[in-house]
Design an enzyme around this catalytic site. Structure first.
Site, PDB file in Angstrom:
ATOM      1  N   ASP A  21       2.182  12.203 -13.209  1.00  0.00           N
ATOM      2  CA  ASP A  21       1.431  11.030 -13.446  1.00  0.00           C
ATOM      3  C   ASP A  21       1.681  10.107 -14.399  1.00  0.00           C
ATOM      4  O   ASP A  21       1.493  11.114 -15.543  1.00  0.00           O
ATOM      5  CB  ASP A  21       0.722  10.990 -12.480  1.00  0.00           C
ATOM      6  CG  ASP A  21       0.269   9.662 -11.629  1.00  0.00           C
ATOM      7  OD1 ASP A  21       0.530   8.365 -11.400  1.00  0.00           O
ATOM      8  OD2 ASP A  21      -0.986   9.838 -11.526  1.00  0.00           O
ATOM      9  N   ASN A  23       3.440   8.020 -15.640  1.00  0.00           N
ATOM     10  CA  ASN A  23       5.381   7.604 -16.331  1.00  0.00           C
ATOM     11  C   ASN A  23       4.681   5.913 -17.129  1.00  0.00           C
ATOM     12  O   ASN A  23       5.050   5.823 -17.917  1.00  0.00           O
ATOM     13  CB  ASN A  23       6.188   7.276 -15.591  1.00  0.00           C
ATOM     14  CG  ASN A  23       6.532   9.108 -15.619  1.00  0.00           C
ATOM     15  OD1 ASN A  23       5.486   9.812 -15.756  1.00  0.00           O
ATOM     16  ND2 ASN A  23       7.772   9.098 -14.307  1.00  0.00           N
ATOM     17  N   ARG A  25       2.078   3.949 -17.072  1.00  0.00           N
ATOM     18  CA  ARG A  25       0.748   3.601 -18.008  1.00  0.00           C
ATOM     19  C   ARG A  25       1.506   4.202 -19.461  1.00  0.00           C
ATOM     20  O   ARG A  25       1.286   3.603 -20.453  1.00  0.00           O
ATOM     21  CB  ARG A  25      -0.605   4.566 -17.649  1.00  0.00           C
ATOM     22  CG  ARG A  25      -1.403   3.660 -16.562  1.00  0.00           C
ATOM     23  CD  ARG A  25      -2.008   4.491 -16.018  1.00  0.00           C
ATOM     24  NE  ARG A  25      -1.574   5.704 -15.089  1.00  0.00           N
ATOM     25  CZ  ARG A  25      -2.290   6.518 -14.916  1.00  0.00           C
ATOM     26  NH1 ARG A  25      -3.733   7.195 -15.657  1.00  0.00           N
ATOM     27  NH2 ARG A  25      -1.926   7.425 -13.969  1.00  0.00           N
ATOM     28  N   SER A  66       7.215   9.488  -3.586  1.00  0.00           N
ATOM     29  CA  SER A  66       6.175   9.471  -2.486  1.00  0.00           C
ATOM     30  C   SER A  66       6.989   8.546  -1.283  1.00  0.00           C
ATOM     31  O   SER A  66       7.218   7.013  -1.504  1.00  0.00           O
ATOM     32  CB  SER A  66       4.531   9.507  -2.440  1.00  0.00           C
ATOM     33  OG  SER A  66       4.444   8.344  -2.863  1.00  0.00           O
ATOM     34  N   ASN A  69       5.663   5.021  -2.472  1.00  0.00           N
ATOM     35  CA  ASN A  69       5.992   4.517  -3.364  1.00  0.00           C
ATOM     36  C   ASN A  69       7.354   3.710  -3.444  1.00  0.00           C
ATOM     37  O   ASN A  69       7.985   2.564  -3.730  1.00  0.00           O
ATOM     38  CB  ASN A  69       7.085   5.673  -4.320  1.00  0.00           C
ATOM     39  CG  ASN A  69       6.251   6.594  -5.024  1.00  0.00           C
ATOM     40  OD1 ASN A  69       6.272   7.371  -5.102  1.00  0.00           O
ATOM     41  ND2 ASN A  69       5.179   6.100  -5.102  1.00  0.00           N
ATOM     42  N   ARG A 189      -2.289  18.155 -11.664  1.00  0.00           N
ATOM     43  CA  ARG A 189      -1.505  16.389 -12.092  1.00  0.00           C
ATOM     44  C   ARG A 189      -2.068  15.862 -13.241  1.00  0.00           C
ATOM     45  O   ARG A 189      -2.589  16.046 -14.568  1.00  0.00           O
ATOM     46  CB  ARG A 189      -2.371  16.184 -10.453  1.00  0.00           C
ATOM     47  CG  ARG A 189      -2.386  14.488 -10.982  1.00  0.00           C
ATOM     48  CD  ARG A 189      -2.855  13.348 -10.040  1.00  0.00           C
ATOM     49  NE  ARG A 189      -2.523  12.120  -9.644  1.00  0.00           N
ATOM     50  CZ  ARG A 189      -3.381  11.481  -9.073  1.00  0.00           C
ATOM     51  NH1 ARG A 189      -2.531  12.283  -7.676  1.00  0.00           N
ATOM     52  NH2 ARG A 189      -2.204  10.072  -9.055  1.00  0.00           N
ATOM     53  N   ILE A 196      -5.178  14.401  -4.862  1.00  0.00           N
ATOM     54  CA  ILE A 196      -3.843  14.706  -4.460  1.00  0.00           C
ATOM     55  C   ILE A 196      -3.439  14.128  -3.544  1.00  0.00           C
ATOM     56  O   ILE A 196      -2.310  14.847  -4.118  1.00  0.00           O
ATOM     57  CB  ILE A 196      -4.324  15.734  -3.337  1.00  0.00           C
ATOM     58  CG1 ILE A 196      -5.963  16.572  -3.410  1.00  0.00           C
ATOM     59  CG2 ILE A 196      -3.475  16.827  -3.008  1.00  0.00           C
ATOM     60  CD1 ILE A 196      -5.520  17.739  -5.023  1.00  0.00           C
ATOM     61  N   GLU A 208      -5.379  26.901  -7.566  1.00  0.00           N
ATOM     62  CA  GLU A 208      -5.571  26.235  -8.747  1.00  0.00           C
ATOM     63  C   GLU A 208      -5.840  25.389  -9.450  1.00  0.00           C
ATOM     64  O   GLU A 208      -4.554  25.075  -9.238  1.00  0.00           O
ATOM     65  CB  GLU A 208      -6.418  27.243  -9.597  1.00  0.00           C
ATOM     66  CG  GLU A 208      -6.603  28.823  -9.188  1.00  0.00           C
ATOM     67  CD  GLU A 208      -7.830  28.692  -9.199  1.00  0.00           C
ATOM     68  OE1 GLU A 208      -8.731  28.136  -9.410  1.00  0.00           O
ATOM     69  OE2 GLU A 208      -8.649  29.751  -7.386  1.00  0.00           O
TER      70      GLU A 208
END
Ligand code: FPP
Length: 241
Positions: A21, A23, A25, A66, A69, A189, A196, A208
């Site tokens: 996550d 890209n 920004r 996703s 998207n 992430r 999530i 984890e």
């Protein structure tokens, strides 16, 4: 290199999953178009996959596109598929050399024809490799995957392939898109978001979770090493004491 273990040395890290996550920004902060961020993000994909090989991590899952998207501007959506096409064309040789099996999670049918062809060819060409597995989630949603898996399980029961009593949380796994991958051990992430976002919900059950503030294009091999140090400090209990 020895396999990555957690503190209680319960099991080596086999399956790493990443929500790539930030890209957009990353690009915006530099005054560049969003696609430039995705381009740089695509460069990180191969670097991180190579790093996993060095670290003896056999399974890597990446969230590339996703089911939500599609709502992005057409130019960005097309640009993302172009990057995926280039990725497959450029790295198919490396996948063969490194014996990496390519798996795609998500519904391929809705993708541009060229992307579908390239992905299906690469999936078939690498299907026999067992050393490493790269699972790219494209047109993917975790809830959608579970619903489709439930339908597949229902058909298998109707056709007598499996008895209803034998359908358990373990055997259900075979109906998921990522059936050939084990459960996720560690999920990372990037970009500082603490969600999530409908990513591999079934497979994340005992993973984890590690959240890092770096944007994906800034997540280099060194960043992965740092994340794995954090993972190694965790004590996994799998619901036990
Ligand atoms: C999330 O960042 C990232 C994506 C939606 C796409 C990820 C795609 C790549 C890394 C490149 C192509 C992939 C492969 C496998 C070659 P964002 O756009 O949501 O960023 P933002 O939250 O900062 O806007």
């Amino acid at each position: 290199m020895a396999k990555i273990q957690t503190k209680n040395k319960d099991a080596p890290l086999r399956h790493l999953a990443i929500i790539m996550d930030g890209n957009g920004r990353w690009a915006k902060a530099k005054g560049w178009p969003r696609l430039r961020g995705h381009q740089e993000g695509a460069n990180r994909v191969i670097e991180i996959a190579q790093a996993c090989k060095k670290l003896n991590i056999p399974y890597l899952s990446l969230f590339a596109f996703s089911t939500e998207n599609w709502q992005r501007p057409a130019g960005e959506v097309n640009g993302l598929f172009k990057l995926l096409n280039e990725f497959v064309q450029k790295y198919l040789k490396t996948l063969h050399e490194d014996q990496v099996r390519l798996v795609i999670s998500g519904q391929l049918e809705a993708l541009p024809t060229l992307t579908q062809t390239l992905l299906k060819d690469a999936i078939n060409a690498t299907a026999s490799y067992q050393r490493y597995t790269l699972n790219i989630c494209v047109n993917y949603g975790g809830q959608d995957e579970i619903v489709r898996a439930a339908k597949k399980a229902m058909h298998a029961i109707q056709n007598g392939v499996i008895h209803e009593v034998d359908l358990t949380s373990k055997t259900f796994h075979q109906f998921l898109d990522s059936a050939v991958l084990p459960p996720i051990d560690c999920m990372v992430r990037t970009s500082g978001e603490l969600r999530i976002s409908n990513f591999m919900l079934y497979q994340l059950a005992y993973a984890e979770l590690i959240f890092v503030s770096l944007y994906w294009p800034d997540f280099k091999e060194e960043s992965l090493f740092k994340v794995l140090k954090q993972y190694a400090e965790r004590k996994r209990r799998f619901g036990q004491v």
